[in-house]
Design a protein around this motif. Structure first.
Motif, PDB file in Angstrom:
ATOM      1  N   ILE A   1     -22.041 -34.643  28.631  1.00 23.80           N
ATOM      2  CA  ILE A   1     -21.664 -34.660  27.207  1.00 23.80           C
ATOM      3  C   ILE A   1     -22.733 -35.374  26.381  1.00 23.80           C
ATOM      4  O   ILE A   1     -23.139 -34.896  25.316  1.00 23.80           O
ATOM      5  CB  ILE A   1     -20.282 -35.308  27.014  1.00 23.80           C
ATOM      6  CG1 ILE A   1     -19.204 -34.455  27.681  1.00 23.80           C
ATOM      7  CG2 ILE A   1     -19.969 -35.506  25.534  1.00 23.80           C
ATOM      8  CD1 ILE A   1     -17.866 -35.151  27.824  1.00 23.80           C
ATOM      9  N   ALA A   2     -23.212 -36.522  26.883  1.00 24.56           N
ATOM     10  CA  ALA A   2     -24.267 -37.256  26.168  1.00 24.56           C
ATOM     11  C   ALA A   2     -25.539 -36.411  26.067  1.00 24.56           C
ATOM     12  O   ALA A   2     -26.194 -36.384  25.022  1.00 24.56           O
ATOM     13  CB  ALA A   2     -24.552 -38.585  26.862  1.00 24.56           C
ATOM     14  N   VAL A   3     -25.878 -35.687  27.134  1.00 21.91           N
ATOM     15  CA  VAL A   3     -27.070 -34.836  27.130  1.00 21.91           C
ATOM     16  C   VAL A   3     -26.915 -33.694  26.129  1.00 21.91           C
ATOM     17  O   VAL A   3     -27.865 -33.355  25.415  1.00 21.91           O
ATOM     18  CB  VAL A   3     -27.361 -34.291  28.555  1.00 21.91           C
ATOM     19  CG1 VAL A   3     -28.315 -33.114  28.524  1.00 21.91           C
ATOM     20  CG2 VAL A   3     -27.914 -35.401  29.427  1.00 21.91           C
ATOM     21  N   ILE A   4     -25.740 -33.099  26.067  1.00 21.83           N
ATOM     22  CA  ILE A   4     -25.509 -32.012  25.101  1.00 21.83           C
ATOM     23  C   ILE A   4     -25.724 -32.513  23.680  1.00 21.83           C
ATOM     24  O   ILE A   4     -26.391 -31.861  22.871  1.00 21.83           O
ATOM     25  CB  ILE A   4     -24.100 -31.404  25.285  1.00 21.83           C
ATOM     26  CG1 ILE A   4     -24.039 -30.624  26.597  1.00 21.83           C
ATOM     27  CG2 ILE A   4     -23.729 -30.508  24.103  1.00 21.83           C
ATOM     28  CD1 ILE A   4     -22.641 -30.195  27.006  1.00 21.83           C
ATOM     29  N   LEU A   5     -25.191 -33.682  23.372  1.00 24.24           N
ATOM     30  CA  LEU A   5     -25.380 -34.243  22.030  1.00 24.24           C
ATOM     31  C   LEU A   5     -26.867 -34.489  21.742  1.00 24.24           C
ATOM     32  O   LEU A   5     -27.359 -34.167  20.660  1.00 24.24           O
ATOM     33  CB  LEU A   5     -24.590 -35.538  21.874  1.00 24.24           C
ATOM     34  CG  LEU A   5     -23.073 -35.392  21.799  1.00 24.24           C
ATOM     35  CD1 LEU A   5     -22.394 -36.746  21.876  1.00 24.24           C
ATOM     36  CD2 LEU A   5     -22.673 -34.663  20.533  1.00 24.24           C
ATOM     37  N   LYS A   6     -27.580 -35.068  22.720  1.00 18.45           N
ATOM     38  CA  LYS A   6     -29.007 -35.332  22.527  1.00 18.45           C
ATOM     39  C   LYS A   6     -29.802 -34.036  22.421  1.00 18.45           C
ATOM     40  O   LYS A   6     -30.744 -33.943  21.627  1.00 18.45           O
ATOM     41  CB  LYS A   6     -29.550 -36.198  23.666  1.00 18.45           C
ATOM     42  CG  LYS A   6     -29.088 -37.636  23.605  1.00 18.45           C
ATOM     43  CD  LYS A   6     -29.708 -38.474  24.686  1.00 18.45           C
ATOM     44  CE  LYS A   6     -31.142 -38.748  24.347  1.00 18.45           C
ATOM     45  NZ  LYS A   6     -31.716 -39.921  24.959  1.00 18.45           N
ATOM     46  N   ALA A   7     -29.433 -33.025  23.202  1.00 21.96           N
ATOM     47  CA  ALA A   7     -30.141 -31.743  23.158  1.00 21.96           C
ATOM     48  C   ALA A   7     -29.967 -31.076  21.797  1.00 21.96           C
ATOM     49  O   ALA A   7     -30.921 -30.508  21.253  1.00 21.96           O
ATOM     50  CB  ALA A   7     -29.645 -30.830  24.272  1.00 21.96           C
ATOM     51  N   VAL A   8     -28.765 -31.162  21.255  1.00 22.12           N
ATOM     52  CA  VAL A   8     -28.531 -30.605  19.919  1.00 22.12           C
ATOM     53  C   VAL A   8     -29.391 -31.344  18.903  1.00 22.12           C
ATOM     54  O   VAL A   8     -30.022 -30.730  18.037  1.00 22.12           O
ATOM     55  CB  VAL A   8     -27.033 -30.677  19.546  1.00 22.12           C
ATOM     56  CG1 VAL A   8     -26.811 -30.382  18.076  1.00 22.12           C
ATOM     57  CG2 VAL A   8     -26.220 -29.731  20.417  1.00 22.12           C
ATOM     58  N   GLY A  26     -32.998 -30.425  19.465  1.00 23.53           N
ATOM     59  CA  GLY A  26     -33.234 -29.004  19.262  1.00 23.53           C
ATOM     60  C   GLY A  26     -33.893 -28.337  20.454  1.00 23.53           C
ATOM     61  O   GLY A  26     -34.472 -27.260  20.340  1.00 23.53           O
ATOM     62  N   THR A  27     -33.799 -28.963  21.619  1.00 24.61           N
ATOM     63  CA  THR A  27     -34.395 -28.424  22.843  1.00 24.61           C
ATOM     64  C   THR A  27     -33.702 -29.039  24.051  1.00 24.61           C
ATOM     65  O   THR A  27     -33.097 -30.100  23.949  1.00 24.61           O
ATOM     66  CB  THR A  27     -35.907 -28.718  22.920  1.00 24.61           C
ATOM     67  OG1 THR A  27     -36.432 -28.106  24.107  1.00 24.61           O
ATOM     68  CG2 THR A  27     -36.207 -30.196  22.937  1.00 24.61           C
ATOM     69  N   ILE A  28     -33.819 -28.330  25.166  1.00 24.16           N
ATOM     70  CA  ILE A  28     -33.329 -28.922  26.410  1.00 24.16           C
ATOM     71  C   ILE A  28     -34.495 -29.400  27.269  1.00 24.16           C
ATOM     72  O   ILE A  28     -34.295 -29.940  28.341  1.00 24.16           O
ATOM     73  CB  ILE A  28     -32.453 -27.930  27.211  1.00 24.16           C
ATOM     74  CG1 ILE A  28     -33.237 -26.658  27.540  1.00 24.16           C
ATOM     75  CG2 ILE A  28     -31.176 -27.611  26.471  1.00 24.16           C
ATOM     76  CD1 ILE A  28     -32.560 -25.754  28.541  1.00 24.16           C
ATOM     77  N   GLN A  29     -35.714 -29.206  26.780  1.00 19.36           N
ATOM     78  CA  GLN A  29     -36.911 -29.598  27.515  1.00 19.36           C
ATOM     79  C   GLN A  29     -37.428 -30.938  27.001  1.00 19.36           C
ATOM     80  O   GLN A  29     -38.428 -31.005  26.283  1.00 19.36           O
ATOM     81  CB  GLN A  29     -37.972 -28.515  27.391  1.00 19.36           C
ATOM     82  CG  GLN A  29     -37.550 -27.218  28.010  1.00 19.36           C
ATOM     83  CD  GLN A  29     -38.590 -26.133  27.841  1.00 19.36           C
ATOM     84  OE1 GLN A  29     -39.462 -26.213  26.993  1.00 19.36           O
ATOM     85  NE2 GLN A  29     -38.490 -25.112  28.673  1.00 19.36           N
ATOM     86  N   HIS A  30     -36.741 -31.987  27.379  1.00 17.70           N
ATOM     87  CA  HIS A  30     -37.130 -33.335  26.960  1.00 17.70           C
ATOM     88  C   HIS A  30     -36.854 -34.274  28.131  1.00 17.70           C
ATOM     89  O   HIS A  30     -35.776 -34.223  28.734  1.00 17.70           O
ATOM     90  CB  HIS A  30     -36.319 -33.748  25.731  1.00 17.70           C
ATOM     91  CG  HIS A  30     -36.890 -34.899  24.988  1.00 17.70           C
ATOM     92  ND1 HIS A  30     -36.823 -36.185  25.467  1.00 17.70           N
ATOM     93  CD2 HIS A  30     -37.544 -34.969  23.806  1.00 17.70           C
ATOM     94  CE1 HIS A  30     -37.400 -37.000  24.611  1.00 17.70           C
ATOM     95  NE2 HIS A  30     -37.849 -36.285  23.595  1.00 17.70           N
TER      96      HIS A  30
END
Length: 194
Positions: A67-74, A77-81
Motif C-alpha cells: 500500500i505504501a509503495v502504491i502511494l509512492k508510485a502514484v 508517477g513511475t514504478i521504476q524508482h
C-alpha cells in the motif's frame, strides 16, 4: 482486536506511512543520502512494528508495504524508482523475520537492526555500483561536513563504512526497543476506543 479492526488499522498505518514517506522524503531531500536513508528507514520500522503489534497475521507487513509503495508510485508517477524497491524489500524482510522469530520484542529489535543494515547496503549497492553517484565520497565527506570531524574523513573508506555500519546497528537496536514500547502503548490506546 477483531480481524476487521486489524485490517482497518493496517490500512490506516499504510496510508500514513506512504504519505509520511512522500512528505518527509521531500523535506529532507537536501540531506546526504545516508542520513535520508536512516531517517526514512526509522520511519518504516515504526510503521512496520506498530502494524505487526496491531495486525498480527501472516502477510500484514507485506500488505502494509504494498500500500505504501502504491502511494509512492502514484506520487512519483513511475514504478521504476529504487525507493519503491527498498520499501517492498523492507516489508518482505520484516515479514520473514516476524515469521521466523516468534517473540515480538526480539523480532522487532531484529527487524529494526536488519532493516537499518539493509538500507546501509542498499545505498552502497544502488548508488555506489549501479548509478555511480559517488556515495563513497558522500560517506567520507559526512565526517567533515555533518559531524565536523575532518581528521576522521581522511580514514580509509573501509573504516568509514564500518563506522557507519556500526552506527546503523546501534540506531536499529535502540529504535527497535523504543518502537516496541510505542507499539504497545498505541495498542492499549486503541483498545480503549474499539
Amino acid at each position: 482486536m477483531e480481524r476487521n479492526h486489524e485490517i482497518i488499522a493496517l490500512f490506516i498505518l499504510a496510508i500514513f506511512w506512504g504519505i509520511s514517506e512522500i512528505l518527509l522524503g521531500d523535506l529532507i531531500r537536501s540531506y546526504p543520502l545516508p542520513v535520508r536513508g536512516m531517517f526514512l528507514t526509522s520511519l518504516a520500522v515504526v510503521f512496520i512494528i506498530c502494524t505487526k503489534e496491531l495486525a498480527d497475521f501472516t502477510g500484514s507487513v507485506i500488505l502494509l508495504a504494498v500500500i505504501a509503495v502504491i502511494l509512492k508510485a502514484v506520487y512519483y508517477g513511475t514504478i521504476q524508482h529504487s525507493a519503491l524497491l527498498a520499501v517492498l524489500i523492507q516489508g518482505v524482510l520484516a515479514e520473514v523475520i516476524f515469521y521466523l522469530v516468534k517473540d515480538f520484542k526480539k523480532a522487532s529489535i531484529s527487524t529494526a537492526v536488519i532493516l537499518m543494515l539493509y538500507t546501509f547496503g542498499h545505498g552502497i549497492i544502488m548508488h555506489g555500483f549501479f548509478w555511480g553517484t559517488h556515495i563513497f565520497t558522500t560517506y567520507k565527506n559526512m565526517f567533515r561536513d555533518v559531524f565536523l570531524l575532518n581528521t576522521l574523513s581522511k580514514l580509509p573508506l573501509e573504516m568509514i563504512l564500518i563506522v557507519f555500519g556500526i552506527l546503523n546497528i546501534i540506531v536499529g537496536f535502540l529504535l527497535g526497543i523504543l518502537t516496541v514500547y510505542l507499539s504497545k502503548k498505541l495498542k492499549k490506546l486503541l483498545n480503549l476506543f474499539i
